[in-house]
Design an enzyme around this catalytic site. Structure first.
Site, PDB file in Angstrom:
ATOM      1  N   SER A   1       0.812  -1.216   0.000  1.00  0.00           N
ATOM      2  CA  SER A   1       0.000   0.000   0.000  1.00  0.00           C
ATOM      3  C   SER A   1       0.843   1.261   0.000  1.00  0.00           C
ATOM      4  O   SER A   1       0.309   2.366  -0.154  1.00  0.00           O
ATOM      5  CB  SER A   1      -0.923   0.004   1.223  1.00  0.00           C
ATOM      6  OG  SER A   1      -0.158  -0.091   2.420  1.00  0.00           O
TER       7      SER A   1
ATOM      8  N   HIS B   1      -2.204  -2.748  -5.988  1.00  0.00           N
ATOM      9  CA  HIS B   1      -2.638  -2.428  -4.626  1.00  0.00           C
ATOM     10  C   HIS B   1      -4.145  -2.571  -4.487  1.00  0.00           C
ATOM     11  O   HIS B   1      -4.907  -1.714  -4.920  1.00  0.00           O
ATOM     12  CB  HIS B   1      -2.193  -1.007  -4.247  1.00  0.00           C
ATOM     13  CG  HIS B   1      -2.730  -0.563  -2.928  1.00  0.00           C
ATOM     14  ND1 HIS B   1      -3.195   0.713  -2.699  1.00  0.00           N
ATOM     15  CD2 HIS B   1      -2.896  -1.234  -1.764  1.00  0.00           C
ATOM     16  CE1 HIS B   1      -3.621   0.810  -1.466  1.00  0.00           C
ATOM     17  NE2 HIS B   1      -3.450  -0.361  -0.871  1.00  0.00           N
TER      18      HIS B   1
ATOM     19  N   GLU C   1      -5.065  -0.126  -7.429  1.00  0.00           N
ATOM     20  CA  GLU C   1      -4.108   0.823  -7.991  1.00  0.00           C
ATOM     21  C   GLU C   1      -2.977   0.034  -8.650  1.00  0.00           C
ATOM     22  O   GLU C   1      -2.235  -0.682  -7.975  1.00  0.00           O
ATOM     23  CB  GLU C   1      -3.545   1.734  -6.895  1.00  0.00           C
ATOM     24  CG  GLU C   1      -4.563   2.725  -6.354  1.00  0.00           C
ATOM     25  CD  GLU C   1      -4.019   3.575  -5.223  1.00  0.00           C
ATOM     26  OE1 GLU C   1      -4.342   4.771  -5.173  1.00  0.00           O
ATOM     27  OE2 GLU C   1      -3.260   3.040  -4.379  1.00  0.00           O
TER      28      GLU C   1
ATOM     29  N   ASN D   1      -4.011   6.344  -0.528  1.00  0.00           N
ATOM     30  CA  ASN D   1      -3.374   6.415   0.783  1.00  0.00           C
ATOM     31  C   ASN D   1      -2.761   7.776   1.071  1.00  0.00           C
ATOM     32  O   ASN D   1      -2.709   8.193   2.230  1.00  0.00           O
ATOM     33  CB  ASN D   1      -2.323   5.313   0.929  1.00  0.00           C
ATOM     34  CG  ASN D   1      -2.941   4.008   1.380  1.00  0.00           C
ATOM     35  OD1 ASN D   1      -4.010   3.993   1.993  1.00  0.00           O
ATOM     36  ND2 ASN D   1      -2.296   2.901   1.078  1.00  0.00           N
TER      37      ASN D   1
END
Length: 292
Positions: A123, A144, A156, A195
């Site tokens: 992540s 991800h 992602e 994130n």
């Protein structure tokens, strides 16, 4: 490699992310090997997935036959060599620590075929840091997934400067085959997109809490009531795992050396005490009795 060439998949790590990613793969029709170093972790993963799929059958999301066919494609093993034999795609989902992931990628590079794509579910850690310990940087990228993968429709897909366009396109096509929306990032950046946005909110929330402006429960409540977020930042930390955010933050600090990037003291204290959120029964909130 094109998507039509991917038949067999391996997922390394059967934790909170890995076992659900493996389930997505078998539901998508791929023979999938789920590997973990602990037999107990694999047994727990299977039990958890059987529970999830039983609920799907009850809700009419999947038929009993489709469920059985999916589990027939799922193979569990503690041996990495057996897991990755003749696979076309490997998705790594081990602990969010650079040295551990580099060790895994170095082993994988020696065990898999020359055509095999190596993806990391990290992540925060960019794939170029893992590609450097392999002989195939053009076949390495981030995929991800978001927690929980069986629910969240987003992946992602992150390229480094060395990741080939063919590899990236195959990953995007694979996401489509397993019923997930793959979104391409053509450049690497720590934390990617989602994130980085969450980090900004979490960092500010922790600052406000540690400086005594409001209790963490009230910060969560304001976030939900005023900003219409489904859960607050402290609830999210508990859901994803307090340690996951901590190690990601620690990795950033090790890279930048900037004191502003150090993990919050309250987070570090919880990690050291093994208070990691829902998975341990207690985090910011207490889940041991089913409440908060």
């Amino acid at each position: 490699m094109a998507i039509r060439q991917i038949k067999n998949v391996a997922v390394i790590g059967s934790g909170a992310m890995g076992h659900q990613i493996a389930m997505l793969c078998v539901l998508g029709g791929f023979e999938t090997h789920l590997q973990d170093i602990e037999e107990q972790a694999l047994n727990q993963a299977r039990d958890t997935l059987e529970g999830h799929m039983a609920n799907w059958v009850k809700k009419g999301k999947i038929t009993e036959q489709k469920k059985d066919e999916a589990f027939a494609r799922l193979h569990l093993t503690t041996k990495m060599k057996d897991a990755v034999k003749d696979v076309d795609l490997v998705i790594e989902a081990v602990v969010e620590k650079l040295d551990v992931k580099q060790e895994v990628f170095s082993k994988l590079d020696k065990l898999v075929s020359g055509h095999t794509i190596l993806a990391t579910n990290s992540s925060t850690i960019v794939n170029s840091k893992l590609a450097e310990v392999t002989s195939r940087p053009e076949k390495v990228l981030n995929m991800h997934f978001f927690y929980p993968p069986l629910v969240m429709d987003c992946v992602e897909v992150v390229m480094s400067e060395q990741t080939s366009k063919e590899t990236a396109q195959t990953a995007l096509d694979f996401c489509e085959r397993i019923g997930r929306t793959g979104i391409l990032l053509e450049k690497e950046i720590y934390g990617f997109i989602a994130n980085r946005l969450l980090f900004a909110i979490s960092k500010e929330a922790l600052y406000l809490y540690e400086e005594g402006y409001a209790d963490f429960k009230d910060i969560d409540l304001i976030t939900k009531k005023a900003l219409k977020h489904p859960i607050g930042p402290f609830e999210l930390m508990d859901l994803s795992g307090i340690d996951v955010g901590y190690y990601g933050n620690l990795q950033l600090y090790q890279e930048t050396g900037d004191p502003k990037d150090k993990p919050a003291k309250s987070v570090e204290k919880k990690v050291r005490a093994g208070i990691l959120g829902r998975k341990t029964g207690k985090g910011w909130y207490d889940y041991s009795t089913g409440g908060k």
